[in-house]
Enzyme design. Structure first.
Site, short mmCIF file in Angstrom:
data_model
loop_
_atom_site.label_atom_id
_atom_site.label_comp_id
_atom_site.label_asym_id
_atom_site.label_seq_id
_atom_site.Cartn_x
_atom_site.Cartn_y
_atom_site.Cartn_z
N ARG A 38 0.85 -1.20 0.00
CA ARG A 38 0.00 0.00 0.00
C ARG A 38 0.89 1.25 0.00
O ARG A 38 1.66 1.44 0.94
CB ARG A 38 -0.90 -0.02 1.26
CG ARG A 38 -1.75 1.21 1.33
CD ARG A 38 -2.60 1.34 2.57
NE ARG A 38 -3.15 2.68 2.51
CZ ARG A 38 -3.37 3.46 3.54
NH1 ARG A 38 -3.17 3.05 4.77
NH2 ARG A 38 -3.83 4.68 3.36
N GLU A 74 -7.91 8.51 5.75
CA GLU A 74 -8.25 9.09 7.04
C GLU A 74 -8.90 10.48 7.02
O GLU A 74 -8.24 11.50 7.32
CB GLU A 74 -7.01 9.14 7.95
CG GLU A 74 -6.42 7.78 8.19
CD GLU A 74 -5.28 7.81 9.19
OE1 GLU A 74 -4.77 8.89 9.49
OE2 GLU A 74 -4.91 6.73 9.69
N ASN A 124 -7.99 1.96 9.66
CA ASN A 124 -6.71 2.28 10.28
C ASN A 124 -6.96 2.39 11.78
O ASN A 124 -7.82 3.18 12.20
CB ASN A 124 -6.17 3.62 9.78
CG ASN A 124 -5.77 3.58 8.31
OD1 ASN A 124 -5.88 2.54 7.66
ND2 ASN A 124 -5.31 4.70 7.80
N TYR A 183 -5.06 2.41 15.82
CA TYR A 183 -3.85 2.40 16.64
C TYR A 183 -4.14 2.12 18.11
O TYR A 183 -3.45 1.34 18.72
CB TYR A 183 -3.09 3.72 16.47
CG TYR A 183 -2.40 3.79 15.11
CD1 TYR A 183 -1.09 3.36 14.96
CD2 TYR A 183 -3.09 4.22 13.98
CE1 TYR A 183 -0.47 3.38 13.72
CE2 TYR A 183 -2.47 4.24 12.73
CZ TYR A 183 -1.16 3.81 12.61
OH TYR A 183 -0.54 3.81 11.37
N GLU A 229 -4.11 -0.02 8.15
CA GLU A 229 -2.99 0.44 8.99
C GLU A 229 -3.16 -0.04 10.41
O GLU A 229 -4.26 0.03 10.97
CB GLU A 229 -2.91 1.98 9.05
CG GLU A 229 -2.14 2.62 7.95
CD GLU A 229 -2.03 4.13 8.11
OE1 GLU A 229 -1.80 4.61 9.25
OE2 GLU A 229 -2.19 4.81 7.09
#
Ligand code: BGC
Length: 523
Positions: free
Chosen positions: A114, A204, A346, A348, A417
């Site tokens: 990606r 995002e 994505n 985290y 991600e």
């Protein structure tokens, strides 16, 4: 749903492996995860890749006809707003070293890569009047090099490096950007779509709008929260939807690819089992990512009701004649709904949440933070690397995956991600732990019914981490920024990832060692 945090008095490390506890009776079911099941297989067809983005790795910021982006402009400001005063002028020099990047992907055994395209390398004026052949050649070479080794290119059309010319006209707050962005997207489908089968329209919306136009923590550094972030969000979603429709109608029939958006989503968990905290966490999830996901994935589309209601109410109390959140028309709601083949996710970290309606003056008024009015924080017990907001909380990831599946009719999810930040150094045991735990959470969610199609660590290699410069390292490979060759060296986590890809399974007992990296047969 399961959770595990400091109140259990159990280090998160053990807690997740042994038993995921119901911390609050009634609210949460307990779920036993048996670490001895290891190794656990990933489903057939599950794809593994790695991600980067143009401004963070390419360098060559003004070479061969490339024009200025908002990140070039930001990094050249005096005084510099970048933590270490650095820039992406050279970065990893992938503009020249892309063959080494592909070699690393072969070492790891990736299914896909990606990466993003720099708008300013393709369109020197930002508009479709001229195409820069040297920029096109660079991406053609990269794509062909990937395909030579059977690595599928996954292109992010827009990963934050807006042409400065368009920023000068208001950037994502100017509705004309819908046409300008889709002119650019169309040229990419035309130029590369014969070989590229995975397209990500936008990386995002939350970061682009909330950080770029609200908090001023990403370029263009606007601090117009409560207006700028919401106007940006509306234009950006409509630009995404238009690119989707163009691809779907004009290019998919001949190119047969997949097109989707990558949405960054944190997980907000209640601070206690009080109804108020549960509601605060739910509202935070809807403001954080529901605002961008509902219009596309929710069955009736549009923004989440709570987001519309809270912003309308606050706007009225503040004396505005209409809500500061620009509405979608019924036609726009229809136009947006269903415009993503996958839920690009994505993710985290997780935050604990409680309401903060009463502390007057705590937030700027008006602002996104005031509209939502919560406090979120991370437990000091959770494993943290170099980035204070990124904590290893795999149970939160599991809850988020299940929530997305449940909210959006078991939409296929592609994790575009996930990663962990450290300082320099090859012995990245914490990152190894992070990947094992997060991939364990992915397998748990799949077992419990989520349709998860792929996983993408952020990042293939260290890179320019926006306002943090090179102070935060996310790479499977370390990059030596003091060497002109920008030498890339595999960390322990690279050896772990290679083993996961080789076996298509997760063995939590596997301890990677720093040895020499080789390319296995077939790559
Ligand atoms: C972005 C990346 C960034 C990473 C780590 C993501 O939000 O897409 O560009 O480097 O987070 O902060």
């Amino acid at each position: 749903m399961y959770r595990c945090w400091s109140e259990t008095n159990m280090p998160a490390t053990y807690c997740v492996n042994i038993v995921l506890l119901a911390c609050y009776g009634g609210l949460v079911e307990s779920k036993v995860v048996d670490a001895r099941q290891s190794p656990r297989k990933f489903p057939d067809g599950f794809l593994f890749g790695a991600a980067t983005a143009a401004y963070q790795i390419e360098g060559a910021w003004n070479k061969d006809g490339k024009s200025e982006s908002i990140w070039d402009k930001t990094c050249h400001m005096v005084p510099s707003p970048i933590a270490d005063g650095s820039s992406g002028d050279i970065a990893n020099d992938s503009y020249h070293l892309y063959k080494r990047d592909v070699e690393m992907m072969r070492e790891l055994g990736l299914d896909f890569y990606r990466f993003s395209i720099a708008w300013t390398r393709i369109f020197p004026t930002a508009y479709a009047d001229k195409i820069n052949e040297a920029g096109v050649a660079y991406y053609n070479n990269l794509i062909d090099e990937l395909l030579k080794y059977n690595i599928q290119p996954m292109i992010t059309i827009y990963h934050w490096d807006l042409p400065q010319n368009i920023q000068d006209l208001g950037g994502w707050t100017n509705p004309n950007i819908i046409d300008w962005y889709t002119d650019y997207a169309r040229v990419l489908f035309e130029l590369f779509g014969d070989r590229v089968k995975y397209w990500i329209t936008v990386n995002e919306p939350r970061e682009i709008c909330r950080q770029g136009y609200g908090k001023g923590s990403l370029a263009p550094l606007y601090t117009m929260s409560g207006f700028g972030d919401y106007i940006c969000g509306k234009n950006l979603l409509l630009a995404h939807a238009k690119a989707y429709h163009i691809y779907d109608k004009e290019y998919r029939p001949k190119q047969n690819g997949t097109i989707f958006i990558s949405i960054s989503a944190a997980r907000y968990e209640p601070n206690s089992d009080s109804e108020e905290d549960i509601k605060a966490a739910e509202d935070a999830n809807m403001f954080d990512w529901g605002m961008y996901a509902h219009p596309i994935f929710f069955e009736s589309g549009d923004y989440p009701q709570i987001v519309k209601d809270r912003i309308a109410q606050k706007s009225a109390e503040q004396g505005y004649p209409r809500s500061r959140l620009p509405e979608f028309t019924p036609e726009e709601i229809d136009y947006l709904r269903g415009t993503s083949d996958l839920f690009g996710l994505n993710h985290y970290s997780t935050h604990l949440t409680y309401r903060n309606e009463s502390v007057i003056g705590y937030y700027k008024v008006p602002s996104y933070d005031d509209d939502l009015s919560i406090i979120s924080y991370a437990s000091p017990d959770w494993l943290t690397g170099s980035h204070p907001r990124i904590k290893t909380t795999p149970w939160g990831f599991y809850n988020l995956l299940r929530k997305i599946s449940e909210s959006y009719n078991n939409v296929p999810i592609f994790i575009t991600e996930n990663g962990y930040a450290t300082y320099e150094g090859l012995e990245d045991d914490d990152r190894v732990y992070h990947f094992k735990e997060y991939l364990g959470a992915v397998l748990d969610a799949i077992n419990d019914g989520s349709d998860i199609r792929g996983y993408t660590p952020w990042s293939l290699m260290d890179n320019f981490e926006w306002l943090q410069g090179y102070t935060q390292r996310f790479g499977l490979y370390e990059v030596d920024y003091s060497s002109p060759e920008r030498t890339r060296t595999p960390r322990k986590s690279a050896f772990l990832y290679k083993e996961i890809l080789r076996t298509k399974s997760l063995d939590k007992d596997y301890e990677p060692k720093l040895t020499s990296m080789t390319i296995d047969e077939g790559h």
